[in-house]
Design a protein around this motif. Structure first.
Motif: not given
Length: 553
Positions: A448, A274, A328, A324-325, A279, A283, A270, A321-322, A450, A267
Motif C-alpha cells: 500500500s 498518482l 475503485k 483494491e486501488w 492520492q 480520493e 499506479q 491493496p493494489l 507508493s 505498480t
C-alpha cells in the motif's frame, strides 16, 4: 469453429486462415505507423518458413530455437516451425550470450531464428558455430544469416495442412530461472488443447471483435497462452508494443479487450496516475458522483483499458491493496495462477465472485492436493508437462508416481475451491531463533506504500527479518524525512499483524533499481531472491544492528 479438447492449435489457425483470410491478425507498430498482417499473409509466410525448414533435411521433430522480443515475425516463425513438424524452442530476448549458449547446447537446436534484440551482435557469441541462423527482416538483420526475405522470395508456401498427433511435442519452454539454471518444460499439443478447452469460458475466447496486446515475453507460458493460443482461437487481432518508450501510446491505440499484466506493470500504472493526480485529490474527486464517473473513464481511456472484457494479472503475487486501488477506478483485475509445468493454468479469480487474498477458483479439470506436513500445492491435469527435457532426475523429483506435479508453492484450499498461496517451500528461511519465515507474504504487507517500488524481505539467521527496498521514482523526488516517516508508519501498521518471529526489524533503502540486466529480476519481473540475498549477505547483519528503523544504503 467449435472448441474441442481434440483439436490442435494448428487446426484453429488453419480454420482462421481459410474462413477469415483478409481480417487483420497481427498489427506491428513501426514508429507512428502500423504494418498489418492478415490471416492469409501470416499463413503464407509461415508456410514458406515450413518449406524452407523442410529443405534443410533435419531429423524429424528437431528442436528449433527462436530468440526475439515480441513482434509479428515471432508468431509467424513459430507457426512455421509447427507446420514443418518440428518443435518450437523459444528463448528470452534478455539472455546474455553465455546464458543463450547454455540453453542452446542443452536443447540441441541446429537452427535459430534471430529477431528483435537490443544487442544482436553480442548475442551472436552465444550461438554455437554450426547452427543455422535466420534473421527477421525488420530488426537489424545480420548479413551472415539466412535472410527472411530470401526465404519468402525463393520458397513456395507449403500446400498441405500439416496435422501433428496430440501426443507430439508442441514446445520446449525454458523456465525463467528464478533459481538455478532454466529447465526445459516439455508440453504436448494435447496439453495445449486440453488447457485451452478447460479454461475457454474463463478466458472469454468467444468475445466478438477481440483485440489482444502483446508485450510480455512470448517465450513465457502466460503470454504464449494468452497471445498465441488465445488470440488464434478467438480469431482476434494482436497489437504489439514497439519499445518501452512507445508502450503507453501503443496500448492506447490497441484498446485491448483482453489484457494481461504482471504486478510490476500495475505498480507502474499506479505511480503514473498518482504523479498526475495525487492520492488525496483522487480520493476527494472519487467521492463526487458525477466527477467520479468522469475521472474513472478518463483514467481508463488514458491507459487504453476502457474496452476490456477481461483484465488479468499473473506470474507473481498481486498485492491486495493494489487490486483494491484499481477496482475503485472501475478496473477489475482478475488474478490467475499457474506455472510452466502445468501450462500456467491452475486457477483464476471469477469476476462475479471475487475473494481477495486468494488466486481464484481452481479450473475445471484441474486436481489439487496439499501435502500433509508442508502444505505444498500439488496439481494434476491433462495439461501436465511430460517432463523436463534431458533431465529425468529433475522430472522424477517434480512429478510423482501418481502424476502429481509438486509445485514448490505452499498454500491453502477452501471449501469453495478458492486457492491461496502462502509462500514458496524453497524461499522459506530460518531465523536465528529457529523459526521459519515465508518472505513473500510479508512483502505483500508493504504494497500500500507508493514510495516502495520493489521489496525483498531477507534475514536468514538474523533474529528478525529486514526489508530491502527500492524506492519508486516518485519517492526519489520526495524529502528523505517524509519517506522515512511514511515507511515507519507502514511498518508500524504491518508488524502487529505478523507473528512475533515475522516482525520486520529494519527497512533498508538501496540505491540501485533491480532489473533484468543486473540479474535481480527474471524476464517476467519476478525478483531473483537468491541473487539479491547473495549480493547483500555480508551487509545484512550490520544493517540489522543499526539503531534507526529506516537505513539508507
Amino acid at each position: 469453429m467449435k472448441l474441442s479438447p481434440d483439436k490442435t492449435l494448428l487446426e484453429y489457425f488453419y480454420y482462421r486462415e481459410k474462413n477469415q483470410p483478409d481480417n487483420i491478425y497481427l498489427r506491428q507498430p513501426l514508429g507512428d505507423t502500423y504494418k498489418d498482417f492478415s490471416w492469409k499473409e501470416v499463413g503464407q509466410q509461415a508456410r514458406k518458413i515450413a518449406t524452407y525448414l523442410k529443405s534443410l533435411n533435419l531429423p524429424p521433430k528437431s528442436n528449433i530455437a527462436l530468440v526475439s522480443k515480441n513482434c509479428a515475425e515471432w508468431l509467424i516463425a513459430d507457426f512455421g516451425i509447427l507446420m514443418s513438424g518440428h518443435v518450437s524452442v523459444p528463448f528470452y530476448a534478455t539472455l546474455t550470450a553465455e546464458q543463450l549458449n547454455q540453453v542452446m547446447v542443452h536443447s540441441g537446436c541446429q537452427v535459430i531464428f534471430v529477431g528483435k534484440l537490443d544487442e544482436v551482435e553480442n548475442i551472436e557469441k552465444g550461438i554455437p558455430k554450426d547452427v543455422t541462423r535466420i534473421s527477421f527482416p525488420t530488426y537489424n538483420p545480420q548479413p551472415a544469416h539466412v535472410q527472411w526475405e530470401e526465404i519468402m522470395a525463393h520458397h513456395a508456401p507449403q500446400a498441405e495442412d500439416y496435422l501433428p498427433k496430440m501426443d507430439d511435442l508442441f514446445s520446449i519452454i525454458y523456465t525463467s530461472g528464478t533459481t538455478g539454471n532454466p529447465k526445459g518444460v516439455m508440453l504436448t499439443f494435447k496439453a495445449v488443447a486440453s488447457g485451452v478447452y478447460s479454461t475457454r469460458e474463463h478466458a472469454k475466447l468467444d468475445y466478438p471483435n477481440a483485440r489482444f496486446f502483446s508485450y510480455l515475453p512470448l517465450s513465457h507460458i502466460a503470454e504464449r497462452n494468452v497471445i498465441e493460443s488465445g488470440a488464434t482461437i478467438a480469431g482476434a487481432t494482436v497489437y504489439f508494443a514497439e519499445t518501452l518508450e512507445s508502450f503507453a501510446k501503443n496500448l492506447a491505440t490497441a484498446k485491448p479487450t483482453h489484457f494481461l499484466a504482471v504486478p510490476r506493470i500495475w505498480t507502474k500504472f499506479q505511480l503514473g496516475i498518482l504523479s498526475k493526480l495525487p492520492q488525496n485529490k483522487l480520493e476527494f474527486l472519487l467521492k463526487i458522483p458525477v466527477i467520479s464517473s468522469l475521472i474513472k473513464t478518463k483514467i481508463r481511456k488514458g491507459l487504453g483499458l476502457n474496452n476490456t472484457a477481461i483484465i488479468l494479472t499473473a506470474a507473481a503475487p498481486m498485492p491486495i491493496p493494489l487490486i483494491e486501488w484499481f477496482r475503485k477506478l472501475g478496473i477489475v483485475i482478475q488474478e490467475a495462477y499457474g506455472m510452466t509445468e502445468n501450462l500456467g493454468a491452475v486457477s483464476m479469480m471469477p469476476r462475479e465472485k471475487i475473494k481477495d487474498s486468494t488466486v481464484g477458483k481452481v479450473y475445471p479439470g484441474m486436481e489439487i492436493k496439499l501435502m500433509p506436513d508442508t502444505h505444498e500445492i500439488c496439481t494434476r491435469s491433462d495439461w501436465n508437462m511430460i517432463g523436463y527435457y534431458k533431465e529425468p532426475q529433475m522430472t522424477a523429483e517434480t512429478i510423482d508416481s501418481e502424476g502429481w506435479i509438486h509445485t514448490g508453492d505452499v498454500g491453502e484450499l477452501d471449501e469453495e475451491g478458492y486457492l491461496k498461496i502462502t509462500g514458496r517451500v524453497k524461499e522459506m528461511y530460518k531465523t536465528s531463533k529457529g523459526e521459519y519465515v515465508a518472505p513473500a507474504q510479508i512483502e505483500v504487507g508493504f504494497a500500500s506504500n507508493s514510495f516502495i517500488e520493489q521489496i525483498c524481505v531477507a534475514g536468514n539467521n538474523l533474529p528478525q527479518p529486514i526489508a530491502l527496498v527500492v524506492l519508486s521514482d516518485f519517492a526519489r523526488t520526495t524529502a528523505r524525512q517524509k519517506v522515512n516517516e511514511s515507511l515507519e508508519a507502514t511498518l508500524k501498521g504491518l508488524n502487529p499483524t505478523l507473528k512475533p518471529y515475522e516482525k520486520v526489524q529494519r527497512i533498508v533503502i538501496l540505491k540501485d533499481t533491480w532489473t533484468v540486466d543486473n540479474n535481480k529480476l527474471t524476464p517476467t519481473m519476478k525478483i531473483k531472491r537468491g541473487n539479491i540475498e547473495k549480493e547483500f549477505a555480508a551487509q545484512l547483519e550490520p544493517w540489522y544492528n543499526k539503531k534507526e528503523t529506516v537505513v539508507w544504503e
